[in-house]
Design an enzyme around this catalytic site. Sequence first.
Site, PDB file in Angstrom:
ATOM      1  N   ASP A   1       0.854  -3.607   2.390  1.00 49.93           N
ATOM      2  CA  ASP A   1       0.134  -2.492   1.655  1.00 49.93           C
ATOM      3  C   ASP A   1       0.237  -2.607   0.036  1.00 49.93           C
ATOM      4  O   ASP A   1       1.362  -3.019  -0.313  1.00 49.93           O
ATOM      5  CB  ASP A   1       0.788  -1.118   2.044  1.00 49.93           C
ATOM      6  CG  ASP A   1       0.609  -0.859   3.270  1.00 49.93           C
ATOM      7  OD1 ASP A   1      -0.223  -1.500   4.255  1.00 49.93           O
ATOM      8  OD2 ASP A   1       0.924   0.451   3.752  1.00 49.93           O
TER       9      ASP A   1
ATOM     10  N   ASP B   1      -5.354  -1.216  12.531  1.00 48.10           N
ATOM     11  CA  ASP B   1      -4.088  -1.608  11.935  1.00 48.10           C
ATOM     12  C   ASP B   1      -3.363  -2.445  13.007  1.00 48.10           C
ATOM     13  O   ASP B   1      -3.903  -2.735  14.308  1.00 48.10           O
ATOM     14  CB  ASP B   1      -3.530  -0.219  11.863  1.00 48.10           C
ATOM     15  CG  ASP B   1      -2.515  -0.413  10.351  1.00 48.10           C
ATOM     16  OD1 ASP B   1      -2.289  -1.582   9.954  1.00 48.10           O
ATOM     17  OD2 ASP B   1      -2.215   0.414   9.945  1.00 48.10           O
TER      18      ASP B   1
END
Length: 413
Positions: free
Chosen positions: A214, A158
Amino acid sequence: MKWSGVFLALVVLAQLRLEAAALDNGVARLPPMGWSTWCTENDVLPCYDDFCNEQEIRSVADAMAANGLKDLGYNYIVLDDCWGGGRDAQNNIIPDASRFPSGMKNLTDYIHARGLLFGVYTDVGTTTCRGGRPGSWPFYEQDARVFASWGLDYVKMDWCHEPSGFTAQELYTNMSQALNKTGRPIFFSICEWGRSDPWTWGMKVGNSWRVGPDHLPVWWTPPFQQDPGQGQGTANIIEHMAGLSSYAGPGGWNDPDFLMPGYWWLSENEQISEFSFWCLWASPLIVATDVRVLSDKKHILNKEAIAVNQDKLGIPGDRIANYTDGGQVWAKPLSNGSWAVILYNPNFFESVDIPVSWDQIRGWPAMQQAGNKKALVRDLWKHENQGVWAVGFLGKRVEAHAVRFITVTPYGA
Ligand SMILES: *[C@@H]1O[C@H](CO)[C@@H](O)[C@H](O)[C@H]1NC(C)=O
Ligand SMILES: *[C@@H]1O[C@H](CO)[C@@H](O)[C@H](O)[C@H]1NC(C)=O
Ligand SMILES: *[C@@H]1O[C@H](CO)[C@@H](O)[C@H](O)[C@H]1NC(C)=O
Ligand SMILES: *[C@@H]1O[C@H](CO)[C@@H](O)[C@H](O)[C@H]1NC(C)=O
Ligand SMILES: *[C@@H]1O[C@H](CO)[C@@H](O)[C@H](O)[C@H]1NC(C)=O
């Protein structure tokens, strides 16, 4: 059939070009399928409650091996940001001992014994996005060695608290090389939220790259919410994916993020549209809701849709038409000489008729002369042939947010 020979020669050439550039780590010849812990407490938005202790992970592994998911190809289990416990005296990354008292190697063995693969999340910075758990900086090589020693098959990285002075491409390349040095084939999932056009460099560095922020289990979010770190709805992602197909292929895939089937925020039509697109794009099918219960997730079990996603040519689909009334057409060539086609209505309210003519489809056999422009059409959600259509097909009264997902096969050429 001469035309199909020409068609195949063209797609094989396209594929060789991509494969020359792809990361050579022996995985991801086809898009990955599996489950992530990310959003397992259904109806908690935005997915802040992961299933994340060894009993829960084992129970999901047991379920996937037994409930048909594994047989359909869903074989990865990936822990998202929830598992890290810190570092030991030698700076080896360790799991949260209260959640994983038996250790990660033990859990890997459990998952492998059920014929499934296992992976974890990490981060480019010193801490992860949530909960201040350990990220991999500045221990990329050491973490890669530890992950390999646990027998992992997949690592997602990430983009929170990124160290300054490096580009995303530099940091992810560094981890990619660190994973390579372990000698273990490990799927490497790049997740920098589409910030530095990762599709332009991801193929050499990882096996998938997130194309944007996201994915929230909602249909649409207003543009101001779409900055990385927030999230976007399914319809936003569909628009974003147009034009990205040529960057992906065997070895590296455009990742529009998790699927979250079962959320009541999405209607039945919307969930079907979502799954159809993820399949057409040859994108990772990583499901992030509780897959121990499948009664509210039947559409992710559609074998005909999954076959499009897993087609061995590995050519992602893309948009081939927009009409002024909103209707869109997307298409993807398949290895058996058919095409998968989506007729999509993004309108908020209005139903529309959506036509596709065969000569709109790139690569359609040119020798099909007028009078013989015929094709067999099959509906992948009705699981029914729709007959032979001359010149093109018409999706009648496609409802708002809905699709027709069909395959089209040149007929009698
Ligand atoms: C490491 O990289 C080399 C060169 O690209 C490749 O041949 C090899 O298969 C890679 N190994 C792993 C485990 O990724
Ligand atoms: C490892 O897992 C097995 C079950 O897969 C279990 O029986 C065993 O006790 C575990 N080992 C440790 C050290 O917890
Ligand atoms: C990349 O990895 C090497 C070791 O392989 C390390 O020495 C270097 O500092 C790393 N650079 C970055 C930017 O992470
Ligand atoms: C080609 O494969 C797709 C996907 O499995 C299928 O829907 C289609 O019917 C196949 N075409 C032929 C001619 O078998
Ligand atoms: C569809 O519409 C968008 C936005 O108007 C445009 O950028 C794009 O080129 C169009 N695509 C096709 C295939 O017509």
